[in-house]
Design a protein around this motif. Structure first.
Motif, PDB file in Angstrom:
ATOM      1  N   ASP A 132       0.735  -1.208  -0.007  1.00  0.00           N
ATOM      2  CA  ASP A 132       0.174   0.035   0.007  1.00  0.00           C
ATOM      3  C   ASP A 132       0.986   1.215  -0.020  1.00  0.00           C
ATOM      4  N   ALA A 133       2.094   1.199  -0.041  1.00  0.00           N
ATOM      5  CA  ALA A 133       3.081   2.191   0.114  1.00  0.00           C
ATOM      6  C   ALA A 133       3.137   3.039  -1.249  1.00  0.00           C
ATOM      7  N   THR A 134       3.239   4.304  -1.298  1.00  0.00           N
ATOM      8  CA  THR A 134       3.327   4.923  -2.538  1.00  0.00           C
ATOM      9  C   THR A 134       4.697   4.767  -3.293  1.00  0.00           C
ATOM     10  N   SER A 135       5.570   4.494  -2.509  1.00  0.00           N
ATOM     11  CA  SER A 135       6.958   4.247  -3.210  1.00  0.00           C
ATOM     12  C   SER A 135       7.185   2.813  -3.040  1.00  0.00           C
ATOM     13  N   LYS A 136       7.947   2.147  -3.900  1.00  0.00           N
ATOM     14  CA  LYS A 136       8.466   1.014  -4.097  1.00  0.00           C
ATOM     15  C   LYS A 136       9.694   0.590  -3.754  1.00  0.00           C
ATOM     16  N   GLN A 137      10.414   1.880  -3.254  1.00  0.00           N
ATOM     17  CA  GLN A 137      11.779   1.732  -2.740  1.00  0.00           C
ATOM     18  C   GLN A 137      12.254   2.833  -2.131  1.00  0.00           C
ATOM     19  N   MET A 138      13.289   2.765  -1.175  1.00  0.00           N
ATOM     20  CA  MET A 138      13.604   3.645  -0.145  1.00  0.00           C
ATOM     21  C   MET A 138      15.013   4.124  -0.332  1.00  0.00           C
ATOM     22  N   VAL A 139      15.664   5.091  -0.186  1.00  0.00           N
ATOM     23  CA  VAL A 139      16.914   5.738  -0.432  1.00  0.00           C
ATOM     24  C   VAL A 139      17.542   5.594   1.125  1.00  0.00           C
ATOM     25  N   TYR A 140      18.688   4.970   1.461  1.00  0.00           N
ATOM     26  CA  TYR A 140      19.006   4.815   2.642  1.00  0.00           C
ATOM     27  C   TYR A 140      20.481   5.074   2.794  1.00  0.00           C
ATOM     28  N   LEU A 141      20.554   5.937   3.704  1.00  0.00           N
ATOM     29  CA  LEU A 141      22.056   6.292   3.886  1.00  0.00           C
ATOM     30  C   LEU A 141      22.362   6.950   5.446  1.00  0.00           C
ATOM     31  N   ASP A 142      23.550   6.612   5.937  1.00  0.00           N
ATOM     32  CA  ASP A 142      24.800   6.140   5.467  1.00  0.00           C
ATOM     33  C   ASP A 142      24.732   4.619   5.761  1.00  0.00           C
ATOM     34  N   SER A 143      24.869   3.870   5.177  1.00  0.00           N
ATOM     35  CA  SER A 143      24.984   2.320   5.170  1.00  0.00           C
ATOM     36  C   SER A 143      26.108   1.722   5.546  1.00  0.00           C
ATOM     37  N   GLY A 144      26.914   2.309   5.919  1.00  0.00           N
ATOM     38  CA  GLY A 144      28.356   1.889   6.314  1.00  0.00           C
ATOM     39  C   GLY A 144      29.646   2.548   5.880  1.00  0.00           C
ATOM     40  N   ALA A 145      29.805   3.715   5.471  1.00  0.00           N
ATOM     41  CA  ALA A 145      30.903   4.473   4.954  1.00  0.00           C
ATOM     42  C   ALA A 145      31.526   5.080   6.307  1.00  0.00           C
ATOM     43  N   ASN A 146      30.714   5.444   7.248  1.00  0.00           N
ATOM     44  CA  ASN A 146      31.242   5.997   8.571  1.00  0.00           C
ATOM     45  C   ASN A 146      30.640   5.448   9.622  1.00  0.00           C
ATOM     46  N   ALA A 147      31.544   5.050  10.497  1.00  0.00           N
ATOM     47  CA  ALA A 147      31.308   4.428  11.804  1.00  0.00           C
ATOM     48  C   ALA A 147      30.795   5.405  12.854  1.00  0.00           C
ATOM     49  N   GLU A 148      31.307   6.764  12.796  1.00  0.00           N
ATOM     50  CA  GLU A 148      30.871   7.723  13.372  1.00  0.00           C
ATOM     51  C   GLU A 148      30.580   9.187  12.721  1.00  0.00           C
ATOM     52  N   SER A 149      29.590   9.851  13.224  1.00  0.00           N
ATOM     53  CA  SER A 149      29.038  10.776  12.444  1.00  0.00           C
ATOM     54  C   SER A 149      28.755  11.786  13.373  1.00  0.00           C
ATOM     55  N   LYS A 150      28.935  13.019  12.731  1.00  0.00           N
ATOM     56  CA  LYS A 150      28.479  14.523  13.481  1.00  0.00           C
ATOM     57  C   LYS A 150      27.169  14.959  12.821  1.00  0.00           C
ATOM     58  N   GLU A 151      26.538  15.972  13.746  1.00  0.00           N
ATOM     59  CA  GLU A 151      25.177  16.370  13.393  1.00  0.00           C
ATOM     60  C   GLU A 151      25.061  16.847  11.980  1.00  0.00           C
ATOM     61  N   LYS A 152      26.240  17.631  11.235  1.00  0.00           N
ATOM     62  CA  LYS A 152      26.119  18.047  10.194  1.00  0.00           C
ATOM     63  C   LYS A 152      25.992  16.864   9.064  1.00  0.00           C
ATOM     64  N   ASN A 153      26.865  15.722   9.269  1.00  0.00           N
ATOM     65  CA  ASN A 153      27.073  14.993   8.284  1.00  0.00           C
ATOM     66  C   ASN A 153      25.576  14.571   7.934  1.00  0.00           C
ATOM     67  N   LEU A 154      24.864  14.001   9.102  1.00  0.00           N
ATOM     68  CA  LEU A 154      23.480  13.486   8.945  1.00  0.00           C
ATOM     69  C   LEU A 154      22.408  14.561   8.271  1.00  0.00           C
ATOM     70  N   VAL A 155      22.856  15.689   8.444  1.00  0.00           N
ATOM     71  CA  VAL A 155      21.814  16.758   7.525  1.00  0.00           C
ATOM     72  C   VAL A 155      22.310  16.736   6.156  1.00  0.00           C
ATOM     73  N   ASP A 156      23.719  16.521   6.048  1.00  0.00           N
ATOM     74  CA  ASP A 156      24.069  16.415   4.536  1.00  0.00           C
ATOM     75  C   ASP A 156      23.587  15.234   3.845  1.00  0.00           C
ATOM     76  N   PHE A 157      23.755  14.046   4.640  1.00  0.00           N
ATOM     77  CA  PHE A 157      23.056  12.869   4.222  1.00  0.00           C
ATOM     78  C   PHE A 157      21.654  13.230   3.640  1.00  0.00           C
ATOM     79  N   ALA A 158      20.543  13.781   4.317  1.00  0.00           N
ATOM     80  CA  ALA A 158      19.456  14.336   4.409  1.00  0.00           C
ATOM     81  C   ALA A 158      19.351  14.768   2.782  1.00  0.00           C
ATOM     82  N   TYR A 159      20.238  15.812   2.516  1.00  0.00           N
ATOM     83  CA  TYR A 159      19.919  16.431   1.228  1.00  0.00           C
ATOM     84  C   TYR A 159      20.702  15.566   0.214  1.00  0.00           C
ATOM     85  N   LEU A 160      21.649  14.864   0.303  1.00  0.00           N
ATOM     86  CA  LEU A 160      22.373  13.914  -0.638  1.00  0.00           C
ATOM     87  C   LEU A 160      21.201  12.843  -1.030  1.00  0.00           C
TER      88      LEU A 160
END
Length: 343
Positions: A132-160
């Motif tokens: 019933d979902a509108t999309s059949k796929q989901m974009v998922y990141l970061d799935s393993g490039a960085n074991a540790e991240s800062k706040e800015k990194n996750l905001v960047d991931f959202a835009y990417l």
């Protein structure tokens, strides 16, 4: 378009790589391929050399090698040479099924980061199990490039992730979620609470809140962001659960007698359809977003079909000029911040 291919990387290389490249070559008339590897092993596998060029390398980075050390000491490996070709403008994208860490390191240190991005994010496309979902796929990141991240990194991931969903899947105003241990606003550790506020305050992001790992494949969001450690752990737990369930179903059919086998025969088309839709290879490889060019890593055990599918993904990235638009966006953001905070 020209794609630099690591012909030697992967559990089934070079056979599966060459077969997949030829499938993609026959499907896309506007792609040329530079195949980096050992000609003695690669050349005999090529059935039709149209738009395929073998470039000799004398070294190979194995799956178990330490990534950064390997790319520094094996300058003539297929991974390093293919990445260097992209940096030098001799190819538009880099594809590999080889050592994940080495591909990430080559992408970051050779291809290079976009200005304004401190840490690229490894981006996977996950199937949505909710019909019933509108999309059949989901974009998922970061799935393993960085074991540790800062706040800015996750905001960047959202835009990417937003750029990727818009350009690759034509999703308008993608819903952005934050992977967390609860759906409520105040859940999570200090990092996740702070990131929730940051994403909430970004006016041009359609942030819809936290998403629990149990809802990973339910289609509640179009883009799900996380630090690499959490995202990778949740993804592997989900994959492991799926494998256990498949083994239980297989065991039940094999040991369930005649009725179970007859039921399987009747349901086989449905089961195969579900298997195809839930197979991650259907959606291509993992992209290291935040770099100056497409760098795409597919699973080491990929077969020719998965290789061809991933090349189709790269074709779409180049065709939509997704990377160029990402570079432009983050360049503008940096200029705006400089104006807002002059020194």
């Amino acid at each position: 378009m020209k794609i630099a291919v690591d012909a030697m990387g992967g559990d089934n290389a070079p056979e599966a790589i060459i077969e997949g490249v030829e499938k993609a070559r026959d499907q896309y008339s506007d792609i040329e391929f530079d195949l980096y590897g050992d000609p003695a092993r690669v050349q005999p596998l090529i059935k039709d050399s149209t738009r395929l060029k073998v470039i000799k390398t004398t070294q190979e980075i194995l799956m178990g090698e330490e990534p950064v050390k390997a790319i520094r000491h094996k300058k003539d490996s297929s991974i390093v040479r293919a990445a260097q070709a992209v940096k030098d403008g001799e190819a538009d994208a880099f594809f590999s099924a080889g050592n994940t860490g080495a591909v990430l390191a080559a992408g970051i240190f050779i291809v290079g980061r976009i200005k304004g991005i401190s840490r690229p994010g490894l981006t996977s496309v996950l199937p949505v199990a909710n019909p019933d979902a509108t999309s059949k796929q989901m974009v998922y990141l970061d799935s393993g490039a960085n074991a540790e991240s800062k706040e800015k990194n996750l905001v960047d991931f959202a835009y990417l992730g937003r750029f990727y969903a818009e350009r690759m899947f034509n999703v308008k105003n993608p819903r952005i979620g934050l992977l967390n241990n609860g759906a409520e606003e105040d859940k999570g550790d200090t990092l996740h609470k702070a990131v929730w506020q940051d994403l909430h305050n970004e006016a041009d992001l359609n942030f819809v809140g936290n998403v629990e790992s149990g809802d990973l494949l339910n289609g509640k969001v179009d883009v799900l962001v996380s630090d690499g450690w959490t995202a990778n752990a949740a993804l592997k737990a989900t994959e492991g659960t799926a494998k256990v369930l498949m083994n239980l179903i297989r065991h039940g059919i094999e040991n369930g007698g005649l009725r179970a086998k007859l039921a399987y025969l009747l349901l086989r088309p449905v089961l195969h359809q579900i298997g195809h839709s839930m197979n991650s290879s259907t959606y291509g490889g993992a992209v290291l977003l935040g770099l100056k060019a497409p760098v795409v890593k597919t699973h080491g055990a990929s077969d020719a079909v998965a290789v061809a599918s991933t090349i189709g993904q790269i074709h779409r990235m180049i065709e939509t000029k997704m990377i160029e638009q990402t570079v432009e966006f983050f360049g503008q953001q940096k200029q705006l911040k400089t104006v807002d905070n002059p020194r």
